[in-house]
Motif scaffolding. Structure first.
Motif, mmCIF file in Angstrom:
data_model
loop_
_atom_site.group_PDB
_atom_site.id
_atom_site.type_symbol
_atom_site.label_atom_id
_atom_site.label_comp_id
_atom_site.label_asym_id
_atom_site.label_seq_id
_atom_site.Cartn_x
_atom_site.Cartn_y
_atom_site.Cartn_z
ATOM 1 N N ILE A 1 0.837 -1.207 0.000
ATOM 2 C CA ILE A 1 0.000 0.000 0.000
ATOM 3 C C ILE A 1 0.869 1.254 0.000
ATOM 4 O O ILE A 1 0.590 2.227 -0.712
ATOM 5 N N ALA A 2 1.944 1.224 0.789
ATOM 6 C CA ALA A 2 2.845 2.381 0.833
ATOM 7 C C ALA A 2 3.500 2.619 -0.528
ATOM 8 O O ALA A 2 3.666 3.766 -0.958
ATOM 9 N N ALA A 3 3.862 1.534 -1.221
ATOM 10 C CA ALA A 3 4.501 1.677 -2.533
ATOM 11 C C ALA A 3 3.526 2.190 -3.587
ATOM 12 O O ALA A 3 3.917 2.902 -4.517
ATOM 13 N N SER A 4 2.262 1.824 -3.447
ATOM 14 C CA SER A 4 1.272 2.243 -4.449
ATOM 15 C C SER A 4 0.784 3.671 -4.232
ATOM 16 O O SER A 4 0.314 4.321 -5.176
ATOM 17 N N ILE A 5 0.901 4.177 -3.002
ATOM 18 C CA ILE A 5 0.407 5.532 -2.715
ATOM 19 C C ILE A 5 1.136 6.577 -3.556
ATOM 20 O O ILE A 5 0.539 7.556 -4.019
ATOM 21 N N ALA A 6 2.437 6.368 -3.761
ATOM 22 C CA ALA A 6 3.216 7.365 -4.502
ATOM 23 C C ALA A 6 2.699 7.553 -5.921
ATOM 24 O O ALA A 6 2.803 8.651 -6.485
ATOM 25 N N TRP A 7 2.134 6.502 -6.507
ATOM 26 C CA TRP A 7 1.657 6.595 -7.888
ATOM 27 C C TRP A 7 0.317 7.313 -7.996
ATOM 28 O O TRP A 7 -0.162 7.574 -9.101
ATOM 29 N N VAL A 8 -0.286 7.623 -6.853
ATOM 30 C CA VAL A 8 -1.513 8.423 -6.877
ATOM 31 C C VAL A 8 -1.181 9.897 -7.113
ATOM 32 O O VAL A 8 -1.984 10.645 -7.684
ATOM 33 N N LEU A 9 0.020 10.318 -6.693
ATOM 34 C CA LEU A 9 0.406 11.725 -6.828
ATOM 35 C C LEU A 9 0.426 12.194 -8.283
ATOM 36 O O LEU A 9 -0.106 13.276 -8.577
ATOM 37 N N PRO A 10 1.026 11.447 -9.230
ATOM 38 C CA PRO A 10 0.962 11.918 -10.628
ATOM 39 C C PRO A 10 -0.463 12.079 -11.142
ATOM 40 O O PRO A 10 -0.754 13.029 -11.883
ATOM 41 N N ILE A 11 -1.347 11.178 -10.729
ATOM 42 C CA ILE A 11 -2.744 11.286 -11.164
ATOM 43 C C ILE A 11 -3.378 12.549 -10.591
ATOM 44 O O ILE A 11 -4.098 13.282 -11.289
ATOM 45 N N ALA A 12 -3.104 12.820 -9.316
ATOM 46 C CA ALA A 12 -3.672 14.015 -8.681
ATOM 47 C C ALA A 12 -3.133 15.293 -9.320
ATOM 48 O O ALA A 12 -3.884 16.259 -9.539
ATOM 49 N N LEU A 13 -1.840 15.317 -9.633
ATOM 50 C CA LEU A 13 -1.261 16.506 -10.261
ATOM 51 C C LEU A 13 -1.837 16.735 -11.654
ATOM 52 O O LEU A 13 -2.153 17.871 -12.031
ATOM 53 N N LEU A 14 -1.982 15.656 -12.417
ATOM 54 C CA LEU A 14 -2.568 15.797 -13.750
ATOM 55 C C LEU A 14 -4.012 16.283 -13.666
ATOM 56 O O LEU A 14 -4.442 17.125 -14.464
ATOM 57 N N ALA A 15 -4.743 15.756 -12.694
ATOM 58 C CA ALA A 15 -6.142 16.167 -12.545
ATOM 59 C C ALA A 15 -6.248 17.643 -12.167
ATOM 60 O O ALA A 15 -7.131 18.360 -12.653
#
Length: 276
Positions: A88-102
């Motif tokens: 879960i900790a490793a996957s959280i970081a990949w949410v940031l690019p999605i949030a920035l793009l949004a």
């Protein structure tokens, strides 16, 4: 009658002596409203062509889908090796690019879809100034005095070549949402040629900073988080916490450096403005 006229003259003289009061300083609420209006107008994509913004939006959707696939792969393969907390900790970081793009692309993408079908409006006013450089990469600036007041438009530099240096009436064709200038027309004689000074290097760096910062922020968070998450650390809870803290620390460091660079560049730009 003479007494009344004297009183009227006295009142008029007093009205002339009244000085306008300085406006109150900008409050936090006003700043928030300005930011909201900026986002509603397309944010950093204001002034760009709707077709370009739509293409950028589709590319962003592809990147977001790739990030979701990576998150799914992490949640499938990592738990069996390091456990669910680390996955879960490793996957959280990949949410940031999605949030920035949004946050950066989505407002402009929505307006670009509207502008593609909407009819452009005409804006006419007296030329105040023009520059082939602005804070937006690849766009210049055109300042007009219209009936509604002073207005600024971001314009592709190629459309500013016909704009003279003297005061003339200018007619713009502008999309209603992104305020993209499709055409520039000059009414009257072009008596004085517009001289373009050389672009300072600091302006080019200032244009690139809003693009580089989110990219560097996402890369730093992903590398910091996943590098620690995929390292062999015995304690699962400590392992997951270290991964999140490392990614957060690197992203915060990038943001801090970007903030300091922006302040420094703004001071350099202000120093270039002639005083007087």
């Amino acid at each position: 009658m003479g007494k009344k006229r004297a009183q009227v003259r006295q009142v008029r003289q007093q009205m002339r002596k009244v000085q306008p009061k300085a406006g109150p300083p900008t409050s936090a609420g006003q700043t928030r409203k300005q930011r909201e209006r900026f986002v509603q107008a397309g944010g950093m994509l204001q002034g760009y062509s709707p077709d370009f913004v739509i293409r950028l939006g589709y590319i962003s959707i592809g990147i977001a889908v790739a990030c979701l696939l990576i998150i799914a792969a992490i949640l499938v393969f990592v738990p069996s090796i390091y456990g669910w907390p680390v996955a879960i900790a490793a996957s959280i970081a990949w949410v940031l690019p999605i949030a920035l793009l949004a946050s950066f692309i989505a407002p402009g993408f929505r307006l670009a879809l509207k502008d593609r079908k909407a009819e452009a409006r005409l804006v006419q006013g007296q030329l105040v100034g023009a520059s082939s450089v602005s804070t937006s990469m690849g766009l210049g600036m055109l300042m007009l005095q219209t009936r509604g007041g002073a207005e600024q438009y971001l314009v592709p530099p190629a459309r500013l070549k016909q704009v003279p240096g003297n005061q003339v009436n200018v007619v713009l064709t502008v999309t209603p949402n992104l305020r993209h200038v499709r055409s520039v027309g000059v009414m009257g004689q072009r008596m004085v040629g517009r001289v373009e000074p050389p672009v300072p290097p600091v302006m080019k760096r200032l244009q690139q900073l809003p693009v580089i910062t989110p990219l560097a922020l996402a890369i730093a968070a992903v590398i910091g988080d996943d590098a620690v998450a995929l390292s062999p650390i015995p304690n699962t809870t400590v392992h997951a916490a270290l991964a999140i803290l490392t990614g957060t620390a690197l992203a915060g460091a990038v943001y801090g450096v970007s903030f300091l660079l922006q302040r420094r560049m703004m001071k350099e730009v202000q120093a270039l403005v002639p005083k007087g």
